[in-house]
Design an enzyme around this catalytic site. Structure first.
Site, PDB file in Angstrom:
ATOM      1  N   HIS A 127      25.316  42.653 -14.708  1.00 50.77           N
ATOM      2  CA  HIS A 127      24.624  41.970 -15.766  1.00 50.77           C
ATOM      3  C   HIS A 127      23.770  42.982 -17.046  1.00 50.77           C
ATOM      4  CE1 HIS A 127      22.046  42.517 -12.385  1.00 50.77           C
ATOM      5  NE2 HIS A 127      20.843  42.576 -13.126  1.00 50.77           N
TER       6      HIS A 127
ATOM      7  N   HIS B 223      21.193  43.009 -19.285  1.00 49.59           N
ATOM      8  CA  HIS B 223      19.608  42.427 -19.592  1.00 49.59           C
ATOM      9  C   HIS B 223      20.019  42.175 -21.419  1.00 49.59           C
ATOM     10  CE1 HIS B 223      17.925  42.504 -15.676  1.00 49.59           C
ATOM     11  NE2 HIS B 223      19.026  43.115 -15.509  1.00 49.59           N
TER      12      HIS B 223
HETATM   13  P1  5GP Z   1      18.275  42.888 -11.577  1.00 52.93           P
HETATM   14  O1  5GP Z   1      17.010  43.277 -11.064  1.00 52.93           O
HETATM   15  O2  5GP Z   1      19.505  43.212 -10.773  1.00 52.93           O
HETATM   16  O3  5GP Z   1      19.001  44.257 -12.913  1.00 52.93           O
HETATM   17  O4  5GP Z   1      17.989  41.894 -12.524  1.00 52.93           O
HETATM   18  C1  5GP Z   1      18.209  40.664 -11.731  1.00 52.93           C
HETATM   19  C2  5GP Z   1      17.267  39.831 -12.949  1.00 52.93           C
HETATM   20  O5  5GP Z   1      18.012  38.259 -12.608  1.00 52.93           O
HETATM   21  C3  5GP Z   1      16.427  39.997 -12.673  1.00 52.93           C
HETATM   22  O6  5GP Z   1      15.455  40.135 -14.030  1.00 52.93           O
HETATM   23  C4  5GP Z   1      15.800  38.510 -12.252  1.00 52.93           C
HETATM   24  O7  5GP Z   1      14.205  37.905 -12.631  1.00 52.93           O
HETATM   25  C5  5GP Z   1      16.990  37.543 -12.861  1.00 52.93           C
HETATM   26  N1  5GP Z   1      17.202  36.199 -11.259  1.00 52.93           N
HETATM   27  C6  5GP Z   1      17.315  36.459 -10.189  1.00 52.93           C
HETATM   28  N2  5GP Z   1      17.533  35.783  -9.987  1.00 52.93           N
HETATM   29  C7  5GP Z   1      18.099  34.663 -10.900  1.00 52.93           C
HETATM   30  C8  5GP Z   1      17.536  33.122 -10.832  1.00 52.93           C
HETATM   31  O8  5GP Z   1      18.872  32.210  -9.553  1.00 52.93           O
HETATM   32  N3  5GP Z   1      18.365  32.724 -12.209  1.00 52.93           N
HETATM   33  C9  5GP Z   1      17.715  33.413 -13.570  1.00 52.93           C
HETATM   34  N4  5GP Z   1      17.771  32.838 -14.386  1.00 52.93           N
HETATM   35  N5  5GP Z   1      17.768  34.978 -12.872  1.00 52.93           N
HETATM   36  C10 5GP Z   1      17.795  35.408 -11.980  1.00 52.93           C
END
Ligand code: 5GP
Length: 113
Positions: free
Chosen positions: A99, A101
């Site tokens: 993903h 951001h």
């Molecule tokens: P990472 O830490 O893997 O780079 O980012 C994962 C992101 O997914 C985090 O910023 C977290 O807040 C978001 N996230 C996790 N679970 C959910 C969810 O169920 N719905 C949404 N909209 N975001 C989520």
């Protein structure tokens, strides 16, 4: 292995979707780290950046093009924004479905902590 993002893609759990096409979905992060915090994901399950293959090049390029489109539509393109992809533990990745951001709406510090 599927993640919570697959459930969002399949509309099994709700999300605030800002963009969708056949290959890409973008939705607001549930725990925003900036006034605008949107996640752009491929619908294809790719766990980490390490798992991106040559055949995914166009798909990954579309993540950037979608981010650009969203920035323009939400009118923070000129002011600016940050695109981040975390990979694995040291990168801070918590969901194993790649993903991008999009962070915008405030002055972001650099370097990240
Ligand atoms: P990472 O830490 O893997 O780079 O980012 C994962 C992101 O997914 C985090 O910023 C977290 O807040 C978001 N996230 C996790 N679970 C959910 C969810 O169920 N719905 C949404 N909209 N975001 C989520």
């Amino acid at each position: 292995m599927s993640t919570i993002f697959t459930k969002i893609i399949q509309k099994e759990i709700p999300a605030d979707i800002v963009y969708e096409d056949d290959e890409i979905l973008a939705f607001r992060d549930i725990s925003p780290q900036a006034p605008e915090h949107i996640l752009v994901i491929p619908k294809k399950e790719i766990p980490t950046v390490n798992d991106i293959e040559d055949a995914d090049a166009i798909l990954v390029g579309k993540l950037f093009l979608t981010a650009k489109k969203i920035a323009k539509e939400l009118a923070f393109d000129e002011k600016g924004y940050r695109l981040v992809m975390n990979c694995n533990e040291d990168g801070g990745q918590t969901v194993n479905h790649i993903h991008m951001h999009i962070l915008a709406g405030r002055q972001l510090s650099w370097p990240p902590g």
